[in-house]
Motif scaffolding. Structure first.
Motif, PDB file in Angstrom:
ATOM      1  N   MET A   1       0.823  -1.207   0.000  1.00  0.00           N
ATOM      2  CA  MET A   1       0.000   0.000   0.000  1.00  0.00           C
ATOM      3  C   MET A   1       0.862   1.263   0.000  1.00  0.00           C
ATOM      4  O   MET A   1       0.427   2.314  -0.448  1.00  0.00           O
ATOM      5  CB  MET A   1      -0.948   0.004   1.192  1.00  0.00           C
ATOM      6  CG  MET A   1      -1.901  -1.188   1.249  1.00  0.00           C
ATOM      7  SD  MET A   1      -2.813  -1.499  -0.282  1.00  0.00           S
ATOM      8  CE  MET A   1      -1.970  -2.968  -0.907  1.00  0.00           C
ATOM      9  N   VAL A   2       2.107   1.165   0.511  1.00  0.00           N
ATOM     10  CA  VAL A   2       3.028   2.298   0.409  1.00  0.00           C
ATOM     11  C   VAL A   2       3.344   2.571  -1.055  1.00  0.00           C
ATOM     12  O   VAL A   2       3.405   3.726  -1.491  1.00  0.00           O
ATOM     13  CB  VAL A   2       4.313   2.031   1.216  1.00  0.00           C
ATOM     14  CG1 VAL A   2       5.296   3.191   1.073  1.00  0.00           C
ATOM     15  CG2 VAL A   2       3.997   1.801   2.687  1.00  0.00           C
ATOM     16  N   HIS A   3       3.540   1.516  -1.823  1.00  0.00           N
ATOM     17  CA  HIS A   3       3.752   1.658  -3.268  1.00  0.00           C
ATOM     18  C   HIS A   3       2.560   2.360  -3.909  1.00  0.00           C
ATOM     19  O   HIS A   3       2.721   3.252  -4.756  1.00  0.00           O
ATOM     20  CB  HIS A   3       3.959   0.263  -3.869  1.00  0.00           C
ATOM     21  CG  HIS A   3       3.748   0.171  -5.341  1.00  0.00           C
ATOM     22  ND1 HIS A   3       4.775   0.320  -6.257  1.00  0.00           N
ATOM     23  CD2 HIS A   3       2.640  -0.064  -6.077  1.00  0.00           C
ATOM     24  CE1 HIS A   3       4.305   0.175  -7.476  1.00  0.00           C
ATOM     25  NE2 HIS A   3       3.000  -0.049  -7.397  1.00  0.00           N
ATOM     26  N   ASN A   4       1.337   1.986  -3.516  1.00  0.00           N
ATOM     27  CA  ASN A   4       0.147   2.569  -4.131  1.00  0.00           C
ATOM     28  C   ASN A   4       0.022   4.066  -3.865  1.00  0.00           C
ATOM     29  O   ASN A   4      -0.288   4.843  -4.774  1.00  0.00           O
ATOM     30  CB  ASN A   4      -1.112   1.849  -3.630  1.00  0.00           C
ATOM     31  CG  ASN A   4      -1.291   0.481  -4.261  1.00  0.00           C
ATOM     32  OD1 ASN A   4      -0.665   0.165  -5.267  1.00  0.00           O
ATOM     33  ND2 ASN A   4      -2.121  -0.338  -3.662  1.00  0.00           N
TER      34      ASN A   4
ATOM     35  N   ARG B   1       2.806   5.854  -6.012  1.00  0.00           N
ATOM     36  CA  ARG B   1       2.513   5.958  -7.444  1.00  0.00           C
ATOM     37  C   ARG B   1       1.213   6.712  -7.722  1.00  0.00           C
ATOM     38  O   ARG B   1       1.059   7.333  -8.770  1.00  0.00           O
ATOM     39  CB  ARG B   1       2.442   4.553  -8.059  1.00  0.00           C
ATOM     40  CG  ARG B   1       3.780   3.833  -8.136  1.00  0.00           C
ATOM     41  CD  ARG B   1       4.758   4.581  -8.999  1.00  0.00           C
ATOM     42  NE  ARG B   1       6.005   3.842  -9.211  1.00  0.00           N
ATOM     43  CZ  ARG B   1       7.173   4.399  -9.412  1.00  0.00           C
ATOM     44  NH1 ARG B   1       7.278   5.725  -9.408  1.00  0.00           N
ATOM     45  NH2 ARG B   1       8.255   3.673  -9.618  1.00  0.00           N
ATOM     46  N   GLY B   2       0.281   6.681  -6.770  1.00  0.00           N
ATOM     47  CA  GLY B   2      -0.990   7.363  -6.974  1.00  0.00           C
ATOM     48  C   GLY B   2      -1.007   8.805  -6.533  1.00  0.00           C
ATOM     49  O   GLY B   2      -2.039   9.468  -6.632  1.00  0.00           O
ATOM     50  N   ASP B   3       0.134   9.325  -6.023  1.00  0.00           N
ATOM     51  CA  ASP B   3       0.238  10.723  -5.593  1.00  0.00           C
ATOM     52  C   ASP B   3      -0.795  11.054  -4.515  1.00  0.00           C
ATOM     53  O   ASP B   3      -1.482  12.079  -4.564  1.00  0.00           O
ATOM     54  CB  ASP B   3       0.069  11.684  -6.772  1.00  0.00           C
ATOM     55  CG  ASP B   3       0.997  11.365  -7.929  1.00  0.00           C
ATOM     56  OD1 ASP B   3       2.070  10.792  -7.688  1.00  0.00           O
ATOM     57  OD2 ASP B   3       0.636  11.675  -9.081  1.00  0.00           O
ATOM     58  N   VAL B   4      -0.908  10.183  -3.522  1.00  0.00           N
ATOM     59  CA  VAL B   4      -1.909  10.337  -2.474  1.00  0.00           C
ATOM     60  C   VAL B   4      -1.264  10.964  -1.240  1.00  0.00           C
ATOM     61  O   VAL B   4      -0.283  10.434  -0.714  1.00  0.00           O
ATOM     62  CB  VAL B   4      -2.525   8.978  -2.088  1.00  0.00           C
ATOM     63  CG1 VAL B   4      -3.541   9.151  -0.962  1.00  0.00           C
ATOM     64  CG2 VAL B   4      -3.186   8.339  -3.307  1.00  0.00           C
ATOM     65  N   PRO B   5      -1.797  12.092  -0.748  1.00  0.00           N
ATOM     66  CA  PRO B   5      -1.206  12.735   0.428  1.00  0.00           C
ATOM     67  C   PRO B   5      -1.589  12.004   1.710  1.00  0.00           C
ATOM     68  O   PRO B   5      -2.773  11.855   2.029  1.00  0.00           O
ATOM     69  CB  PRO B   5      -1.808  14.145   0.390  1.00  0.00           C
ATOM     70  CG  PRO B   5      -3.133  13.964  -0.275  1.00  0.00           C
ATOM     71  CD  PRO B   5      -2.953  12.846  -1.271  1.00  0.00           C
TER      72      PRO B   5
ATOM     73  N   ARG C   1      -5.170   3.670 -18.035  1.00  0.00           N
ATOM     74  CA  ARG C   1      -5.010   3.264 -16.640  1.00  0.00           C
ATOM     75  C   ARG C   1      -5.530   4.342 -15.694  1.00  0.00           C
ATOM     76  O   ARG C   1      -4.818   4.805 -14.795  1.00  0.00           O
ATOM     77  CB  ARG C   1      -3.528   2.981 -16.330  1.00  0.00           C
ATOM     78  CG  ARG C   1      -2.938   1.813 -17.055  1.00  0.00           C
ATOM     79  CD  ARG C   1      -1.436   1.689 -16.765  1.00  0.00           C
ATOM     80  NE  ARG C   1      -1.142   1.655 -15.339  1.00  0.00           N
ATOM     81  CZ  ARG C   1      -1.121   0.545 -14.596  1.00  0.00           C
ATOM     82  NH1 ARG C   1      -1.366  -0.619 -15.156  1.00  0.00           N
ATOM     83  NH2 ARG C   1      -0.832   0.606 -13.311  1.00  0.00           N
ATOM     84  N   PRO C   2      -6.786   4.762 -15.826  1.00  0.00           N
ATOM     85  CA  PRO C   2      -7.264   5.893 -15.024  1.00  0.00           C
ATOM     86  C   PRO C   2      -7.348   5.550 -13.543  1.00  0.00           C
ATOM     87  O   PRO C   2      -7.828   4.477 -13.158  1.00  0.00           O
ATOM     88  CB  PRO C   2      -8.647   6.170 -15.600  1.00  0.00           C
ATOM     89  CG  PRO C   2      -9.087   4.859 -16.178  1.00  0.00           C
ATOM     90  CD  PRO C   2      -7.839   4.239 -16.724  1.00  0.00           C
ATOM     91  N   THR C   3      -6.896   6.478 -12.726  1.00  0.00           N
ATOM     92  CA  THR C   3      -7.030   6.329 -11.281  1.00  0.00           C
ATOM     93  C   THR C   3      -8.260   7.066 -10.765  1.00  0.00           C
ATOM     94  O   THR C   3      -8.624   6.918  -9.603  1.00  0.00           O
ATOM     95  CB  THR C   3      -5.763   6.850 -10.576  1.00  0.00           C
ATOM     96  OG1 THR C   3      -5.836   6.522  -9.196  1.00  0.00           O
ATOM     97  CG2 THR C   3      -5.608   8.340 -10.726  1.00  0.00           C
TER      98      THR C   3
ATOM     99  N   TYR D   1      -3.351   3.593  -8.805  1.00  0.00           N
ATOM    100  CA  TYR D   1      -2.445   3.683  -9.955  1.00  0.00           C
ATOM    101  C   TYR D   1      -1.291   2.700  -9.815  1.00  0.00           C
ATOM    102  O   TYR D   1      -0.718   2.271 -10.797  1.00  0.00           O
ATOM    103  CB  TYR D   1      -1.906   5.106 -10.111  1.00  0.00           C
ATOM    104  CG  TYR D   1      -1.314   5.345 -11.481  1.00  0.00           C
ATOM    105  CD1 TYR D   1      -2.153   5.492 -12.584  1.00  0.00           C
ATOM    106  CD2 TYR D   1       0.057   5.402 -11.680  1.00  0.00           C
ATOM    107  CE1 TYR D   1      -1.634   5.700 -13.849  1.00  0.00           C
ATOM    108  CE2 TYR D   1       0.583   5.613 -12.949  1.00  0.00           C
ATOM    109  CZ  TYR D   1      -0.261   5.757 -14.025  1.00  0.00           C
ATOM    110  OH  TYR D   1       0.262   5.949 -15.276  1.00  0.00           O
ATOM    111  N   GLY D   2      -0.964   2.352  -8.579  1.00  0.00           N
ATOM    112  CA  GLY D   2       0.097   1.376  -8.352  1.00  0.00           C
ATOM    113  C   GLY D   2      -0.387  -0.043  -8.568  1.00  0.00           C
ATOM    114  O   GLY D   2      -1.544  -0.295  -8.907  1.00  0.00           O
TER     115      GLY D   2
END
Length: 574
Positions: free
Chosen positions: A101-104, A107-111, A264-266, A435-436
């Motif tokens: 989930m750290v990868h996600n 890659r997903g630019d989540v704050p 690949r839409p997030t 996105y990840g």
């Protein structure tokens, strides 16, 4: 700095733990999604003490039985609100249990701000000193290094520094483009230290990117005017401030006569019923395009080694960091790279085109859109005629129950394209996907999304492998315990289909193919409705098209009553 052993109840200075909790709330964090350990005792004591004085002075705590679910829930909450939340985990093992989930979130630019305790470093009677043998075992040389390459910032709070400054810094860098996770750690001794600090005393920098300069906007507008079939490829444009971002892209597409492909839409980047939406396959659309605009698309086509258009077809890349430094290799060939906010730049170009007047020719992309819908309908009719419960048939049935209040989460992996093609969503914010590639995101994310949007219906679509990775018992408990029910629909094909298709693609005539890739199968089949029985969830196994509609309605009725619902749908591959 006050006496390290001082007690806040007698009016002395607060502990660093108290300051951190108050600072989180002062800077806008509503929730702490926590999986707690022995290193959190100063924070738990501080939270209990502060709640006695004012429950609203600190974020609400959401207990999460598994760390990966905690981070996914924070991801889901941030996806809806755009505001970073906090995740508390313990020492090295808790940090490691965050897993993929750290990868996600990277890659997903989540704050998101991740806080982890550190093993105590002292012995004796001082507050926070080592009190258990496990604290020797959990002491490592570089705990931050576990996640450092995925984070926008990492740090350790050490007194006599001001803890408010550390919280502010972590939240600021989580929220500054490119957004993403930050990681803060502290020992028990540091958290128990009393400090002279004012929570929320800093003004966080809001460094939003802006549109390209006027010269560049004019250059792009000129390229659009010269094109007869411009095309936009995007992945993440609608993830941040979705109402504004989706409207900007719509305005540009209509002013330019541009087709839009979501690669690949997030998030929902463009209304999927719009006549200029031409699907999810950029390479197919690029066969017609004479200008390509990449807007917030990290991987704009696959495979990346092949330029999908002729050399005389220009490719414009709009991004806040078009060189993509967060990727070790990024070999996509473009002709004009523009470092600016993609949505703001598209809106500025649309303004320029609209001011010059004239009506663009939209017919080529409208025809493409209509042809795609006809092909989809013909394929669906054939599958219904066969009575096959395929991913397409399942998604078509889900599309019938989705309404304007629905948020759909999609982690179906190999069925993701099918879900996209058959789910006609229009509203900004109505769709979210990681996105990840870290599987197991959706079950936890659903709780965060529901907490952020309690009046909306959350439907989670997930593959069988992803559902198992998502710690379904922990996720079901989390949803029930925190009054965040959602409907989970498992696309259960009883295999890791990505493993199977990849093997067949690389070795179509090999021994693994001849044996039907046995390592990709779940045999015996998993009853994925069973895990949610740890709480009073509504569950059902669906094995036929005839039972599908009633099962979906019953699941949604359960969610309306406040109960989580899980449907294990046994799908066939079309």
């Amino acid at each position: 700095m006050g006496d390290p052993g001082a007690d806040d109840t007698d009016g002395t200075a607060p502990t660093a733990a108290e300051v951190m909790l108050r600072s989180l709330r002062e800077y806008g964090v509503e929730y702490v999604f926590g999986n707690f350990g022995t290193d959190h005792t100063p924070l738990l004591e501080a939270a209990a003490r502060l709640r006695e004085e004012d429950p609203d002075a600190i974020p609400a705590f959401v207990t999460c039985p598994h760390e990966s679910g905690a981070l996914s829930a924070a991801d889901g909450y941030a996806a809806v609100t755009g505001r970073p939340q906090a995740v508390f985990v313990h020492v090295d093992v808790g940090t490691q249990n965050l897993g993929a989930m750290v990868h996600n979130v990277h890659r997903g630019d989540v704050p998101v701000l991740i806080f982890a305790g550190l093993a105590p470093i002292t012995h004796g009677d001082e507050p926070g000193a080592r009190s258990s043998g496990i604290q020797y075992i959990q002491d490592v040389y570089d705990q931050e290094g576990i996640v450092e390459q995925y984070c926008r910032w990492t740090g350790e709070y050490r007194p006599p520094a001001d803890p408010d400054e550390f919280v502010a810094r972590a939240l600021e860098l989580a929220s500054t483009p490119r957004r993403g996770p930050t990681y803060l750690a502290a020992t028990r001794e540091a958290l128990e230290t009393t400090v002279d600090s004012t929570p929320g005393s800093r003004s966080l920098t809001d460094a939003r990117p802006i549109a390209a300069d006027a010269e560049t906007v004019g250059r792009v507008a000129s390229m659009v005017r010269d094109a007869t079939a411009p095309l936009v490829v995007t992945s993440k444009l609608g993830a941040n401030r979705p109402d504004q971002s989706v409207d900007r892209l719509r305005r540009f597409a209509e002013a330019a006569g541009a087709g839009v492909v979501e690669q690949r839409p997030t998030a929902l980047n463009f209304p999927r019923t719009h006549a200029l939406h031409v699907g999810f396959d950029p390479k197919a659309a690029m066969e017609r395009a004479d200008l390509v605009v990449l807007a917030d698309a990290d991987v704009p086509w696959e495979p990346p080694s092949e330029r999908p258009v002729d050399a005389d077809v220009p490719i414009v890349h709009l991004d806040i960091d078009p060189e993509k430094p967060q990727y070790p290799l990024w070999d996509f060939e473009t002709d004009l790279a523009v470092r600016a906010d993609p949505g703001a730049t598209l809106a500025a170009v649309a303004d320029r085109l609209e001011s010059e007047g004239g009506e663009p020719d939209r017919e080529p992309w409208q025809s493409e859109h209509d042809a795609r819908l006809r092909g989809r309908a013909d394929s669906l009719d054939a599958q219904y005629d066969d009575g096959a419960l395929t991913p397409a048939v399942l998604t078509d049935a889900i599309d019938e129950v989705v309404d304007a209040s629905t948020i759909v989460l999609n982690e179906t992996t190999t069925s993701k394209r099918t879900v996209l093609e058959h789910l006609d969503l229009e509203r900004p914010g109505s769709y979210r996907s990681p996105y990840g590639s870290g599987l197991g995101w959706a079950p936890g994310a659903a709780t965060g999304v529901k907490l952020a949007a309690p009046e909306q219906t959350v439907i989670t679509l997930v593959g069988d492998g992803s559902y198992v990775f998502g710690n379904p018992t922990a996720s079901a408990w989390m949803a029930a315990a925190h009054d965040a029910p959602s409907l989970t629909v498992v696309y259960n094909n009883s295999r890791w289909n990505a493993v199977r298709t990849s093997t067949l693609d690389q070795h179509p005539d090999g021994s693994a193919a001849a044996a039907s890739v046995p390592e990709s199968r779940f045999d015996p089949i998993l009853d994925l409705s069973h895990a949610a029985h740890v709480v009073d969830a509504h569950t059902s196994v669906v094995e036929s098209v005839e039972d599908l509609e009633s099962a979906l309605r019953a699941g949604l009725d359960a969610v309306e009553r406040g109960d989580p619902a899980v449907l294990d749908v046994r799908v066939e591959q079309a």
